[in-house]
Design an enzyme around this catalytic site. Sequence first.
Site: not given
Length: 214
Positions: A63-65
């Site tokens: 899950i992206s920053q």
Amino acid sequence: MKDLFWHKGLRKKLVSTVKAKGITDINVLHAMYALPRHYFMEKAFEEHAYEDKAFPIESGQTISQPYTVAYQTQLLNIKKRDKVLEIGTGSGYQAAILSLLGARVYTIERHHKLHLKSKKLLYAMGLKGIRFFFKDGYKGLAEFAPFDKIIVTAAAPEIPKSLLNQLATGGHLVIPVGDVTQTMMRITKNADGTFHTEHFEKFKFVPFLDGLEK
């Protein structure tokens, strides 16, 4: 699914962090505050949901920053009713942000397990205007083109021509390009069919792969 007062407090702090890093689009910041990021992570890792960092999820993905999500979304310059193609559904967090901004989202995932999980979650959350596809992202969705905006959430070695071909006139493609680290790029389609390319900050994404993983 519960969104408690302390979740909202942590989310407010996260939005302040993202804003301090240079995100100025008020609609993006509002969407990020409105969306419970802990819904997209396993219960055991809930305490990490509001840290400004990427986090591993299933199928070797992340899950992206939050800052990265906000950065790409800001570059897209989303308008209500924009038709947006997302390559790489992952957890579904980016698609949810786009939905909250009023976009009509077409999202592709090559990992079948992630495709099913994100679809179930976003339906349960009652988010509207999102269509899910278990497909090879390199091919895009020619049958639904053109798209006002296209976002790629994985590291591409080069810009796929198939995605450029599916971009509407005046539309933006936002994509990280490179091997070890990637340069965020925004490609805009001009009225004469040519493309204008802009280069932005460096990031690090998981690889953009072709084919399907069942």
